[in-house]
Design a protein around this motif. Sequence first.
Motif, PDB file in Angstrom:
ATOM      1  N   VAL A   1       0.391  -1.269  -0.406  1.00 59.08           N
ATOM      2  CA  VAL A   1      -0.107   0.106  -0.050  1.00 59.08           C
ATOM      3  C   VAL A   1       0.655   1.773   0.116  1.00 59.08           C
ATOM      4  CG1 VAL A   1      -1.917   1.379   0.906  1.00 59.08           C
ATOM      5  CG2 VAL A   1      -2.082  -1.474   1.184  1.00 59.08           C
ATOM      6  N   LEU A   2       1.866   0.941   0.136  1.00 56.03           N
ATOM      7  CA  LEU A   2       3.216   2.479   0.626  1.00 56.03           C
ATOM      8  C   LEU A   2       4.057   2.118  -0.772  1.00 56.03           C
ATOM      9  CD1 LEU A   2       3.499   2.490   4.734  1.00 56.03           C
ATOM     10  CD2 LEU A   2       1.706   4.202   2.831  1.00 56.03           C
ATOM     11  N   GLY A   3       4.028   1.020  -1.134  1.00 61.84           N
ATOM     12  CA  GLY A   3       5.359   0.861  -2.314  1.00 61.84           C
ATOM     13  C   GLY A   3       4.877   1.684  -3.257  1.00 61.84           C
ATOM     14  N   ASP A   4       5.604   1.792  -4.518  1.00 59.16           N
ATOM     15  CA  ASP A   4       5.700   2.515  -5.661  1.00 59.16           C
ATOM     16  C   ASP A   4       4.632   1.506  -6.827  1.00 59.16           C
ATOM     17  OD1 ASP A   4       7.328   4.392  -4.626  1.00 59.16           O
ATOM     18  OD2 ASP A   4       9.177   3.379  -5.689  1.00 59.16           O
ATOM     19  N   GLU A   5       4.316   0.141  -6.587  1.00 57.35           N
ATOM     20  CA  GLU A   5       3.931  -0.038  -7.511  1.00 57.35           C
ATOM     21  C   GLU A   5       2.382   0.623  -7.910  1.00 57.35           C
ATOM     22  OE1 GLU A   5       4.624  -3.961  -7.227  1.00 57.35           O
ATOM     23  OE2 GLU A   5       3.630  -4.438  -9.829  1.00 57.35           O
ATOM     24  N   ILE A   6       1.726   0.540  -6.263  1.00 58.14           N
ATOM     25  CA  ILE A   6       0.270   0.682  -6.573  1.00 58.14           C
ATOM     26  C   ILE A   6       0.107   2.011  -7.027  1.00 58.14           C
ATOM     27  CG2 ILE A   6       0.243   1.754  -4.072  1.00 58.14           C
ATOM     28  CD1 ILE A   6      -2.663   0.845  -3.552  1.00 58.14           C
ATOM     29  N   ASP A   7       0.495   3.275  -7.082  1.00 55.89           N
ATOM     30  CA  ASP A   7       0.997   4.452  -7.707  1.00 55.89           C
ATOM     31  C   ASP A   7       0.856   4.524  -9.299  1.00 55.89           C
ATOM     32  OD1 ASP A   7       0.302   6.962  -7.516  1.00 55.89           O
ATOM     33  OD2 ASP A   7       2.245   7.364  -6.970  1.00 55.89           O
ATOM     34  N   GLU A   8       2.228   3.698  -9.725  1.00 52.80           N
ATOM     35  CA  GLU A   8       1.988   3.116 -10.867  1.00 52.80           C
ATOM     36  C   GLU A   8       0.760   2.471 -12.023  1.00 52.80           C
ATOM     37  OE1 GLU A   8       6.967   2.724  -9.635  1.00 52.80           O
ATOM     38  OE2 GLU A   8       5.983   1.089 -10.970  1.00 52.80           O
ATOM     39  N   ARG A   9       0.900   2.112 -10.909  1.00 50.75           N
ATOM     40  CA  ARG A   9      -0.973   0.844 -11.367  1.00 50.75           C
ATOM     41  C   ARG A   9      -1.523   1.675 -11.655  1.00 50.75           C
ATOM     42  NH1 ARG A   9       0.535  -5.057 -12.673  1.00 50.75           N
ATOM     43  NH2 ARG A   9       2.100  -5.275 -12.162  1.00 50.75           N
ATOM     44  N   GLY A  10      -2.089   2.835 -10.296  1.00 48.68           N
ATOM     45  CA  GLY A  10      -3.498   3.534 -11.232  1.00 48.68           C
ATOM     46  C   GLY A  10      -3.887   3.806  -9.491  1.00 48.68           C
ATOM     47  N   PHE A  11      -3.924   2.630  -8.906  1.00 54.93           N
ATOM     48  CA  PHE A  11      -4.334   1.866  -7.748  1.00 54.93           C
ATOM     49  C   PHE A  11      -4.541   2.873  -6.094  1.00 54.93           C
ATOM     50  CE2 PHE A  11      -3.411  -2.365 -10.068  1.00 54.93           C
ATOM     51  CZ  PHE A  11      -4.826  -1.555 -11.258  1.00 54.93           C
ATOM     52  N   ALA A  12      -3.693   3.568  -6.653  1.00 50.30           N
ATOM     53  CA  ALA A  12      -2.895   4.410  -5.210  1.00 50.30           C
ATOM     54  C   ALA A  12      -4.543   5.788  -4.881  1.00 50.30           C
ATOM     55  CB  ALA A  12      -2.143   5.319  -5.620  1.00 50.30           C
ATOM     56  N   ASP A  13      -4.881   5.964  -6.223  1.00 49.16           N
ATOM     57  CA  ASP A  13      -6.281   7.444  -6.446  1.00 49.16           C
ATOM     58  C   ASP A  13      -7.352   6.076  -5.789  1.00 49.16           C
ATOM     59  OD1 ASP A  13      -4.126   8.919  -6.605  1.00 49.16           O
ATOM     60  OD2 ASP A  13      -4.995   8.993  -9.164  1.00 49.16           O
ATOM     61  N   TRP A  14      -7.934   5.640  -5.716  1.00 49.43           N
ATOM     62  CA  TRP A  14      -9.254   4.655  -5.330  1.00 49.43           C
ATOM     63  C   TRP A  14      -8.973   4.938  -3.369  1.00 49.43           C
ATOM     64  CZ3 TRP A  14      -8.649  -1.690  -7.987  1.00 49.43           C
ATOM     65  CH2 TRP A  14      -9.357  -0.805  -9.058  1.00 49.43           C
ATOM     66  N   LEU A  15     -10.234   5.229  -3.111  1.00 51.30           N
ATOM     67  CA  LEU A  15      -9.900   5.496  -1.580  1.00 51.30           C
ATOM     68  C   LEU A  15      -9.922   4.293  -0.775  1.00 51.30           C
ATOM     69  CD1 LEU A  15     -13.624   7.667  -1.746  1.00 51.30           C
ATOM     70  CD2 LEU A  15     -11.118   8.981  -1.400  1.00 51.30           C
ATOM     71  N   GLY A  16      -9.978   4.560   0.492  1.00 52.36           N
ATOM     72  CA  GLY A  16      -8.944   3.904   1.608  1.00 52.36           C
ATOM     73  C   GLY A  16      -8.547   2.154   0.946  1.00 52.36           C
ATOM     74  N   PRO A  17      -7.292   3.026   0.598  1.00 56.42           N
ATOM     75  CA  PRO A  17      -6.393   2.169  -0.017  1.00 56.42           C
ATOM     76  C   PRO A  17      -6.287   0.784   0.854  1.00 56.42           C
ATOM     77  CG  PRO A  17      -4.867   4.235  -0.434  1.00 56.42           C
ATOM     78  CD  PRO A  17      -6.480   4.372  -0.103  1.00 56.42           C
TER      79      PRO A  17
END
Length: 396
Positions: free
Chosen positions: A318-334
Amino acid sequence: MSSGAVVCESAPATTSRPEATTLEDLALAVTPLHPGAPRFEGGLSEVAPGVHAWLQPNGLLGESNAGLVIGDGASLLVDTLWDPHLTRRMLAAIAPLTANAPIETLVNTHSDGDHWWGNQELDGIQILATKAAAAVMGAQSPAEMKRFGALARALRLAGSLPLPYPRRGDVATIAAYAGEALRPFSFDGIRLVPPTRTFSGELELDVGGRQVRLIEVGPAHTPGDLVVWVPDAEVAIAADILFIGVTPIMWAGPVEGWIAALELLLELGAKRFVPGHGPICGPGEVQRLIDYWRWLGPAARTHLGAGRSVAETARGLVLGDEIDERGFADWLGPERALVSIGTIDAHRRGAAKLRGPREVIDAFFRMALLARDIPTRQGAATVETTTPSARQTETA
Ligand SMILES: [Zn+2]
């Protein structure tokens, strides 16, 4: 909300809700229940001719949606909401639509309270659910939920005491997270009204001359999930098989079961989908959720297989880079990935079982601590759950 248990009770928060009188007011009044600007329009929305959705932005905890299929002289309601007040507001808004086509059947898509704890407002009509969902619904108890609310209040008090003690900052964080999660809902006066008819597999209904298919797709989100397919409108009311713009939470699993359910939704050929949480969407968003599970499942198993705990795995992903790169970090409540990873771990160990109330509370506490660290990296994606002074105390 959890399939096993959860939650709550709250301070009587209904006083802060606007009391609407006209249909227009009712639609305007459907603003997010939790803090934050609306990400999509709430209230009644026509999805296709004779198929409507009741949407509660922003799709976070208890901000659940419902569906309505109107036939010739009869209607079908898909799900009620988490408390009687929210359910009455919805029923008042749809009353003009059902005046000549009364709701004859209610479908509960699964066992989470935010999809059926308002059933008492429609007592006396046929209520359908899968056998697997009904089996879990029977074990729920509002009194249990109230104890969780009382616990959150006690923690809030402990977290506010001006005394230094170990992990004071954690207590304040947990209290703020749990307290906020439950605050918008009023669980007083709930009388649980269970399904009157259950099925397994598939069930075809005639709703005032329209064919409607109920398709069991669980276990996935919960043990007994179903989706509602309205072929003539090319609409699927997918409930909590779809979370859009909000991180999904997997209480039952396995991941493969959820992916299969999503693939089935795409195979139906629906043009529009009503999610259980989030805005109405198309096939592209369904595919995005498949992509999320195809990422999270293997990634979690890699970490867990290397000997990391569920909490460590969740922090890493959840705090790593991959979730961001894949575009899932913008979803509420990661931070909800933590529950899903716990479920993935249980299946991996061959120890999958329904979480009891204690385990659900524990999951909430862990999510609170994880959520605290997300805003520092992701800005507006989540709600701040603790005060700067509480953090200083903790790190001091
Ligand atoms: Zn839900």
